[in-house]
Design a protein around this motif. Structure first.
Motif, PDB file in Angstrom:
ATOM      1  N   ASP A  23       3.844   3.103  -3.450  1.00 53.60           N
ATOM      2  CA  ASP A  23       3.012   1.934  -3.748  1.00 53.60           C
ATOM      3  C   ASP A  23       2.928   1.693  -5.254  1.00 53.60           C
ATOM      4  O   ASP A  23       3.528   2.423  -6.048  1.00 53.60           O
ATOM      5  CB  ASP A  23       1.624   2.058  -3.108  1.00 53.60           C
ATOM      6  CG  ASP A  23       0.814   3.228  -3.657  1.00 53.60           C
ATOM      7  OD1 ASP A  23       1.101   3.697  -4.769  1.00 53.60           O
ATOM      8  OD2 ASP A  23      -0.113   3.651  -2.953  1.00 53.60           O
ATOM      9  N   LYS A  24       2.193   0.674  -5.648  1.00 50.95           N
ATOM     10  CA  LYS A  24       2.101   0.299  -7.071  1.00 50.95           C
ATOM     11  C   LYS A  24       1.448   1.384  -7.922  1.00 50.95           C
ATOM     12  O   LYS A  24       1.654   1.436  -9.130  1.00 50.95           O
ATOM     13  CB  LYS A  24       1.342  -1.013  -7.230  1.00 50.95           C
ATOM     14  CG  LYS A  24       2.133  -2.197  -6.734  1.00 50.95           C
ATOM     15  CD  LYS A  24       1.412  -3.491  -6.982  1.00 50.95           C
ATOM     16  CE  LYS A  24       2.261  -4.652  -6.492  1.00 50.95           C
ATOM     17  NZ  LYS A  24       1.659  -5.940  -6.723  1.00 50.95           N
ATOM     18  N   ASN A  25       0.659   2.271  -7.298  1.00 48.10           N
ATOM     19  CA  ASN A  25       0.011   3.354  -8.032  1.00 48.10           C
ATOM     20  C   ASN A  25       0.901   4.583  -8.134  1.00 48.10           C
ATOM     21  O   ASN A  25       0.508   5.585  -8.713  1.00 48.10           O
ATOM     22  CB  ASN A  25      -1.306   3.740  -7.351  1.00 48.10           C
ATOM     23  CG  ASN A  25      -2.302   2.610  -7.377  1.00 48.10           C
ATOM     24  OD1 ASN A  25      -2.349   1.830  -8.336  1.00 48.10           O
ATOM     25  ND2 ASN A  25      -3.092   2.493  -6.325  1.00 48.10           N
ATOM     26  N   GLY A  26       2.092   4.519  -7.523  1.00 45.91           N
ATOM     27  CA  GLY A  26       3.008   5.650  -7.565  1.00 45.91           C
ATOM     28  C   GLY A  26       2.795   6.646  -6.440  1.00 45.91           C
ATOM     29  O   GLY A  26       3.403   7.710  -6.432  1.00 45.91           O
ATOM     30  N   SER A  27       1.945   6.320  -5.483  1.00 43.95           N
ATOM     31  CA  SER A  27       1.695   7.220  -4.353  1.00 43.95           C
ATOM     32  C   SER A  27       2.777   7.042  -3.289  1.00 43.95           C
ATOM     33  O   SER A  27       3.145   5.927  -2.946  1.00 43.95           O
ATOM     34  CB  SER A  27       0.330   6.934  -3.721  1.00 43.95           C
ATOM     35  OG  SER A  27      -0.683   7.140  -4.660  1.00 43.95           O
ATOM     36  N   TRP A  28       3.242   8.168  -2.748  1.00 45.42           N
ATOM     37  CA  TRP A  28       4.283   8.164  -1.737  1.00 45.42           C
ATOM     38  C   TRP A  28       3.666   7.983  -0.356  1.00 45.42           C
ATOM     39  O   TRP A  28       2.632   8.591  -0.046  1.00 45.42           O
ATOM     40  CB  TRP A  28       5.046   9.484  -1.811  1.00 45.42           C
ATOM     41  CG  TRP A  28       6.158   9.591  -0.833  1.00 45.42           C
ATOM     42  CD1 TRP A  28       7.417   9.094  -0.965  1.00 45.42           C
ATOM     43  CD2 TRP A  28       6.126  10.257   0.433  1.00 45.42           C
ATOM     44  NE1 TRP A  28       8.163   9.402   0.141  1.00 45.42           N
ATOM     45  CE2 TRP A  28       7.388  10.112   1.013  1.00 45.42           C
ATOM     46  CE3 TRP A  28       5.142  10.946   1.135  1.00 45.42           C
ATOM     47  CZ2 TRP A  28       7.720  10.642   2.259  1.00 45.42           C
ATOM     48  CZ3 TRP A  28       5.457  11.472   2.374  1.00 45.42           C
ATOM     49  CH2 TRP A  28       6.738  11.323   2.924  1.00 45.42           C
ATOM     50  N   HIS A  29       4.281   7.146   0.473  1.00 47.74           N
ATOM     51  CA  HIS A  29       3.822   6.933   1.846  1.00 47.74           C
ATOM     52  C   HIS A  29       4.984   7.205   2.793  1.00 47.74           C
ATOM     53  O   HIS A  29       6.071   6.664   2.595  1.00 47.74           O
ATOM     54  CB  HIS A  29       3.340   5.495   2.039  1.00 47.74           C
ATOM     55  CG  HIS A  29       2.161   5.144   1.190  1.00 47.74           C
ATOM     56  ND1 HIS A  29       0.868   5.326   1.606  1.00 47.74           N
ATOM     57  CD2 HIS A  29       2.081   4.648  -0.072  1.00 47.74           C
ATOM     58  CE1 HIS A  29       0.035   4.945   0.643  1.00 47.74           C
ATOM     59  NE2 HIS A  29       0.761   4.535  -0.390  1.00 47.74           N
ATOM     60  N   PRO A  30       4.769   8.035   3.819  1.00 48.80           N
ATOM     61  CA  PRO A  30       5.862   8.341   4.751  1.00 48.80           C
ATOM     62  C   PRO A  30       6.207   7.124   5.611  1.00 48.80           C
ATOM     63  O   PRO A  30       5.409   6.208   5.776  1.00 48.80           O
ATOM     64  CB  PRO A  30       5.285   9.470   5.608  1.00 48.80           C
ATOM     65  CG  PRO A  30       3.810   9.275   5.547  1.00 48.80           C
ATOM     66  CD  PRO A  30       3.527   8.699   4.182  1.00 48.80           C
ATOM     67  N   GLY A  31       7.413   7.143   6.159  1.00 48.61           N
ATOM     68  CA  GLY A  31       7.828   6.073   7.047  1.00 48.61           C
ATOM     69  C   GLY A  31       7.076   6.133   8.367  1.00 48.61           C
ATOM     70  O   GLY A  31       6.484   7.154   8.727  1.00 48.61           O
ATOM     71  N   PHE A  32       7.103   5.032   9.092  1.00 45.70           N
ATOM     72  CA  PHE A  32       6.437   4.986  10.394  1.00 45.70           C
ATOM     73  C   PHE A  32       7.131   3.952  11.280  1.00 45.70           C
ATOM     74  O   PHE A  32       7.811   3.053  10.800  1.00 45.70           O
ATOM     75  CB  PHE A  32       4.941   4.672  10.249  1.00 45.70           C
ATOM     76  CG  PHE A  32       4.647   3.429   9.447  1.00 45.70           C
ATOM     77  CD1 PHE A  32       4.496   2.193  10.064  1.00 45.70           C
ATOM     78  CD2 PHE A  32       4.514   3.499   8.066  1.00 45.70           C
ATOM     79  CE1 PHE A  32       4.234   1.056   9.327  1.00 45.70           C
ATOM     80  CE2 PHE A  32       4.243   2.364   7.320  1.00 45.70           C
ATOM     81  CZ  PHE A  32       4.105   1.142   7.949  1.00 45.70           C
ATOM     82  N   ASP A  33       6.963   4.122  12.596  1.00 42.08           N
ATOM     83  CA  ASP A  33       7.555   3.213  13.570  1.00 42.08           C
ATOM     84  C   ASP A  33       6.541   2.152  13.967  1.00 42.08           C
ATOM     85  O   ASP A  33       5.348   2.437  14.084  1.00 42.08           O
ATOM     86  CB  ASP A  33       7.989   3.969  14.835  1.00 42.08           C
ATOM     87  CG  ASP A  33       9.111   4.953  14.557  1.00 42.08           C
ATOM     88  OD1 ASP A  33       9.868   4.726  13.586  1.00 42.08           O
ATOM     89  OD2 ASP A  33       9.223   5.946  15.293  1.00 42.08           O
TER      90      ASP A  33
END
Length: 114
Positions: A23-33
């Motif tokens: 995201d814009k804050n540099g936080s990683w988000h895992p993929g999802f279905d």
């Protein structure tokens, strides 16, 4: 390989996956279905599932976000600059008479005079 339209046929039936993202804050988000008849929607920095095909974010578009993100480009650019700086420093040290490496090289070349 996908056919013409880059996933439009598969996304018309739904079940389009959202890949991992930062995201814009540099936080990683895992993929999802996404559930059946829903799509991955949003932007490079914010993804969610929705049923509106006009907001669809294809997997190809998502991969493009990862490849050309500002952080990726900045990382590559800084690595190139660092490499050039190291090479330049080494070359200069072998050519500049005030540098230790230059003096050592010259000392080894000249025979000792007594």
């Amino acid at each position: 390989p996908q056919g013409p339209g880059d996933g439009w046929l598969s996304s018309a039936a739904g079940d389009e996956d959202c890949l991992w993202y930062v995201d814009k804050n540099g936080s990683w988000h895992p993929g999802f279905d996404c559930e059946f008849f829903s799509f991955c929607c949003g932007t490079c920095h914010h993804r969610y599932c929705c049923r509106d095909p006009l907001r669809l974010l294809t997997e190809r578009q998502q991969r493009h976000c990862l490849a050309f993100s500002p952080k990726t480009i900045a990382g590559i650019a800084s690595a190139v600059v660092l490499f050039i700086a190291i090479v330049t420093t080494i070359v200069c040290c072998f050519m500049c008479s005030c540098c230790y490496l230059y003096q050592r090289r010259q000392h080894l070349r000249t025979p000792l005079q007594g």
